[in-house]
Design an enzyme around this catalytic site. Sequence first.
Site, PDB file in Angstrom:
ATOM      1  N   ASP A   1       0.829  -1.194   0.000  1.00 57.48           N
ATOM      2  CA  ASP A   1       0.000   0.000   0.000  1.00 57.48           C
ATOM      3  C   ASP A   1       0.874   1.259   0.000  1.00 57.48           C
ATOM      4  O   ASP A   1       0.516   2.270  -0.601  1.00 57.48           O
ATOM      5  CB  ASP A   1      -0.914   0.019   1.233  1.00 57.48           C
ATOM      6  CG  ASP A   1      -2.161  -0.843   1.037  1.00 57.48           C
ATOM      7  OD1 ASP A   1      -2.374  -1.351  -0.079  1.00 57.48           O
ATOM      8  OD2 ASP A   1      -2.930  -0.994   2.005  1.00 57.48           O
ATOM      9  N   GLY A   2       2.019   1.176   0.684  1.00 60.57           N
ATOM     10  CA  GLY A   2       2.911   2.333   0.753  1.00 60.57           C
ATOM     11  C   GLY A   2       3.408   2.735  -0.627  1.00 60.57           C
ATOM     12  O   GLY A   2       3.507   3.926  -0.942  1.00 60.57           O
TER      13      GLY A   2
ATOM     14  N   SER B   1      -5.104   6.238  11.599  1.00 61.62           N
ATOM     15  CA  SER B   1      -6.283   6.608  12.383  1.00 61.62           C
ATOM     16  C   SER B   1      -6.820   5.417  13.167  1.00 61.62           C
ATOM     17  O   SER B   1      -7.263   5.553  14.315  1.00 61.62           O
ATOM     18  CB  SER B   1      -7.367   7.167  11.450  1.00 61.62           C
ATOM     19  OG  SER B   1      -8.576   7.378  12.143  1.00 61.62           O
TER      20      SER B   1
ATOM     21  N   SER C   1      -5.095   2.852  14.333  1.00 61.48           N
ATOM     22  CA  SER C   1      -4.205   2.623  15.473  1.00 61.48           C
ATOM     23  C   SER C   1      -4.508   3.587  16.606  1.00 61.48           C
ATOM     24  O   SER C   1      -4.356   3.273  17.786  1.00 61.48           O
ATOM     25  CB  SER C   1      -2.745   2.822  15.061  1.00 61.48           C
ATOM     26  OG  SER C   1      -2.372   1.859  14.121  1.00 61.48           O
TER      27      SER C   1
ATOM     28  N   ASN D   1      -4.303   8.968   2.168  1.00 62.05           N
ATOM     29  CA  ASN D   1      -4.599   8.363   3.473  1.00 62.05           C
ATOM     30  C   ASN D   1      -4.862   9.407   4.553  1.00 62.05           C
ATOM     31  O   ASN D   1      -5.976   9.534   5.037  1.00 62.05           O
ATOM     32  CB  ASN D   1      -3.423   7.477   3.928  1.00 62.05           C
ATOM     33  CG  ASN D   1      -3.648   6.000   3.645  1.00 62.05           C
ATOM     34  OD1 ASN D   1      -4.679   5.627   3.105  1.00 62.05           O
ATOM     35  ND2 ASN D   1      -2.691   5.177   4.022  1.00 62.05           N
TER      36      ASN D   1
ATOM     37  N   ARG E   1       2.687   6.302  -2.694  1.00 64.55           N
ATOM     38  CA  ARG E   1       3.727   7.076  -3.348  1.00 64.55           C
ATOM     39  C   ARG E   1       3.347   7.324  -4.807  1.00 64.55           C
ATOM     40  O   ARG E   1       3.480   8.441  -5.317  1.00 64.55           O
ATOM     41  CB  ARG E   1       5.060   6.324  -3.247  1.00 64.55           C
ATOM     42  CG  ARG E   1       6.273   7.091  -3.664  1.00 64.55           C
ATOM     43  CD  ARG E   1       7.544   6.500  -3.058  1.00 64.55           C
ATOM     44  NE  ARG E   1       7.753   5.125  -3.474  1.00 64.55           N
ATOM     45  CZ  ARG E   1       8.310   4.740  -4.635  1.00 64.55           C
ATOM     46  NH1 ARG E   1       8.717   5.659  -5.503  1.00 64.55           N
ATOM     47  NH2 ARG E   1       8.487   3.475  -4.915  1.00 64.55           N
TER      48      ARG E   1
ATOM     49  N   THR F   1      -8.286   2.977   7.738  1.00 66.70           N
ATOM     50  CA  THR F   1      -7.733   1.676   8.142  1.00 66.70           C
ATOM     51  C   THR F   1      -6.221   1.742   8.345  1.00 66.70           C
ATOM     52  O   THR F   1      -5.585   0.701   8.528  1.00 66.70           O
ATOM     53  CB  THR F   1      -8.060   0.595   7.090  1.00 66.70           C
ATOM     54  OG1 THR F   1      -7.694   1.090   5.803  1.00 66.70           O
ATOM     55  CG2 THR F   1      -9.536   0.271   7.095  1.00 66.70           C
ATOM     56  N   ALA F   2      -5.666   2.941   8.303  1.00 68.30           N
ATOM     57  CA  ALA F   2      -4.226   3.092   8.515  1.00 68.30           C
ATOM     58  C   ALA F   2      -3.985   3.706   9.902  1.00 68.30           C
ATOM     59  O   ALA F   2      -4.474   3.179  10.900  1.00 68.30           O
ATOM     60  CB  ALA F   2      -3.626   3.935   7.395  1.00 68.30           C
TER      61      ALA F   2
END
Lengths: 300, 300, 300, 300
Positions: free
Chosen positions: B75-76, B194, B196, B150, B80, B191-192
């Site tokens: 996903d990273g 936020s 956590s 994100n 990018r 789901t990233a």
Amino acid sequence: MTPVGEERKAALRLGVVGHRGYADLPAIMRTLLDLSPQLGFELAFEPELADFAPDAVARLTDDTPLDALLTLGGDGTLLRGARLVGERQVPILGVNLGRLGFLTSCGPNELDDALRRLAAGDYYAEPRMALHASAVDPGGTERLHWRSLNDVVLHKGGFARVVRFDVWIDGEPIGAYGADGVVISTPTGSTAYSLSAGGPVVVPTVESIVVTPVSPHTLAIRPLVLPASAEVRVRGRDGPEELLVTVDGQVGTNFASAESLVVRRAQRPVLVVRFPGTTFFARLRHKLGWGGLADRDEVA
Amino acid sequence: MTPVGEERKAALRLGVVGHRGYADLPAIMRTLLDLSPQLGFELAFEPELADFAPDAVARLTDDTPLDALLTLGGDGTLLRGARLVGERQVPILGVNLGRLGFLTSCGPNELDDALRRLAAGDYYAEPRMALHASAVDPGGTERLHWRSLNDVVLHKGGFARVVRFDVWIDGEPIGAYGADGVVISTPTGSTAYSLSAGGPVVVPTVESIVVTPVSPHTLAIRPLVLPASAEVRVRGRDGPEELLVTVDGQVGTNFASAESLVVRRAQRPVLVVRFPGTTFFARLRHKLGWGGLADRDEVA
Amino acid sequence: MTPVGEERKAALRLGVVGHRGYADLPAIMRTLLDLSPQLGFELAFEPELADFAPDAVARLTDDTPLDALLTLGGDGTLLRGARLVGERQVPILGVNLGRLGFLTSCGPNELDDALRRLAAGDYYAEPRMALHASAVDPGGTERLHWRSLNDVVLHKGGFARVVRFDVWIDGEPIGAYGADGVVISTPTGSTAYSLSAGGPVVVPTVESIVVTPVSPHTLAIRPLVLPASAEVRVRGRDGPEELLVTVDGQVGTNFASAESLVVRRAQRPVLVVRFPGTTFFARLRHKLGWGGLADRDEVA
Amino acid sequence: MTPVGEERKAALRLGVVGHRGYADLPAIMRTLLDLSPQLGFELAFEPELADFAPDAVARLTDDTPLDALLTLGGDGTLLRGARLVGERQVPILGVNLGRLGFLTSCGPNELDDALRRLAAGDYYAEPRMALHASAVDPGGTERLHWRSLNDVVLHKGGFARVVRFDVWIDGEPIGAYGADGVVISTPTGSTAYSLSAGGPVVVPTVESIVVTPVSPHTLAIRPLVLPASAEVRVRGRDGPEELLVTVDGQVGTNFASAESLVVRRAQRPVLVVRFPGTTFFARLRHKLGWGGLADRDEVA
């Protein structure tokens, strides 16, 4: 390892409770009955297991003299066994027929070995702090009392509206919890209902009492870890609402609105049989999936 | 399925970005180069992938004309890629070389099929709302701005003490967040980071902006879900503290204390390529382990 | 401001419901009765308020024709009023006799002004999304249905053990929630029970459905924000357990174990009367104490 | 009350630290200087307070012999004072110049009385467990060490990406925490940063170490309460990331990636002066607003 078996020349009086919901139970019972003569067990089965019992096996009741108790099922079966032995210092060996439990001592594949070790006294009897809970009326009279290894919960009934619970620690009022309920838990119970309600995991050797609100409306309320010597008193503030007490998620009662729930440490712990090999953290990692997959992150 | 390929008689101009940390990358590049001639791809590789590029492959820069972008990584890597295409409505096909991602479209085993579908226009270009964030000085001048798929985070620096963030929604002050930071997230970003920090999972089609405090000292502060039309402004209250802005967990800057972070919806979404088969909830179940093992309960 | 009063030459038919637990109620009723003739109100009181009603006042029932509804109490009284008007698009003016509510429009001191504005049509009728919930048996037959402005909760009964809920969104299974219950909430209800269970605050204009587990045993389960168009279906997995449905914390029923709870957006919203002055965030700050005292930090 | 003053015929050597940010500080200093001769204080001021010091007042350094320490400020000032006295068993009297603190002993209005009680030995020196933390390189060499009354935090640096922390308890690996950081806290520190990160409130007499993840990506990770005898070791897994250690939110250092943070109980506690009157729960109720306003519920 506490070698406590030397003095036991005579038979080891072994009580047995079990959960009939597990498919493995009949096979386990056969292994137990096969091994018993050579290991010197004198068996007593709870009434629910009567159809597994040959004539030589006694019926297990609350006052059957016991040297050890075998529980066949999951943590819930062991909790039930713990209530049966009560304050008596009888070590409990839990054979887990489901997934690895927090309280059980071994799985079904290790039964043979576990029974031999039990017979030989080759185990450690881990003391787990228990709770004594009472329903006390306004005049101070105890109407009912329970012993708990996991937790005691005062909870609103089915359709009840918002409830406020007044909580006292050692007689000092610490606040009004607007909540669905209040969980009062041992360290052992910290991985059960208290955890679902947002409480911490407390390692069993940290003797303490954990007070965790369930769905608090008062948003700043947080779980509390109290000394094991604390006396916790909880009372619903709003008279007419229906309240319930549940003990270890298994037994309970309706609560009269003027009654208080008073919880303190029980005089004597529950003794749980442990063998070398699995640790508390190993069980935690496995049960909660730590280090496992339930993780949102990506390598990149 | 949106058949958008009909008009494309000419070559499909395909940009490629990739994360060199994955062992599968060289094999993936070979498959891509092998298939390209027959699928009519005109390739452009980012500089980091130059050693995989034959002479015929162009160098990918911010303004290379593109019909689609391929991201090889997780996903990273897709995040990018999304910054590289910016506001241009270029569909992004993410091939996940690691575990299943929330944003990526397929795994390495499906690459052949995915490239054929891309060439044929046989896919759905799912629009994902993006954010536009600015660092604005007290006079209202924008010093820097970013585009985010994100999240945008205003966070205390390394050794900073307690920080207070003033938050405004559409110009209305909504409170002072004593916290480590404030996450402003799209549904995609829910789901990233936020998540956590305690935020909810927001399904991508609920167009909205999520504001989640990180480690709030103000215990009653809760995550907020705002309309996509909202403008969120955040400013650190305590002048001397060091603040940082991080965008999609990847780029960032130091923040002057008198500056505000202003975040609103970007004008145009990011287009993510989707094939039939996996749904948002399927990815969620897999990534978060729902229905899986990380569960404290016992059958009995 | 929507000037909707022009066409109303005739009397404004005003229904009245109230909560007798508030000491201010009799004074409020006197003010209402005094002002009614000059403001052209044609009053209808619910049966519980009959002793306040002069002969000219009608009895309010479910099908009394109404131009507006006045609720005297708190948010709970307004929720009850909203169920009374059902799908009819009747604006509801809530006078809060307790602390500031999320739904009520004014306090008792503003009653005179609020009634004059109501008569003049000088207000904004804010549409709040509602839910339609059904108890559906395995054959697909709807046994019961409800309309909800806040939330619909499927919850384990009093002494029930661990329950597993299967949840489907638009027919897709999204996971098994080991939990005490599942809250399905509107944005309006996001500041009620869902908030206690850990859900986010959703601004009322973000049309969506929030699904929040109560005390989840499955630790990775998180609150979900779904599009308003979603259909949510929940069913208890473990047949014999007692389940309850509660609607807006007020009405409910026992649930047959094979039944599903099916929740989707109601066809028509609830209209809540708003005057200029207080905003959603102002109510939030006040009710949740944001920017207030419940903060752990220190200046130094 | 521990009457420890009898033996103190000679002067009481009183160190003084203060926070210059409080407007009340000069007035407090005057009261202190006025009362000192009659109470027999031999004063030593930290360098920052030098301009308040007449000639007779010594300069306070790390090794100035002390019978007690006075801290003028908030909890932060007391934490700084606690580091100054280190392992020496010097009672610390905190005068809170801001809002009521968890650690301070009295407010500015009670200064006169508090100093007289200090002089007379009419107080209780409450022992609060402290931590000893070390930065240890892979070869086992301690590079740096700290003493902490609240907490030791290993945290990712400013722009760092997702970090994984491996955690060991008494040498046993207990899991990989994908998180922003890990807080290792005393009971005293449980109401500070650990609380913001979701940790429980631990009553100071429950001697234990609390390990709380900050913004965990691994959703099932929960705060852990360990025995005070535990040794906690934390190491970042992903070499190149920048890590920081922060002690009591005040001092810190960059961390070399191969280093471990090792934390265990300090040999000796911090002694905090307590007078009769306020209890831990009274401070908790006040600071966290329990029983107060930050509550979502309504009477009706």
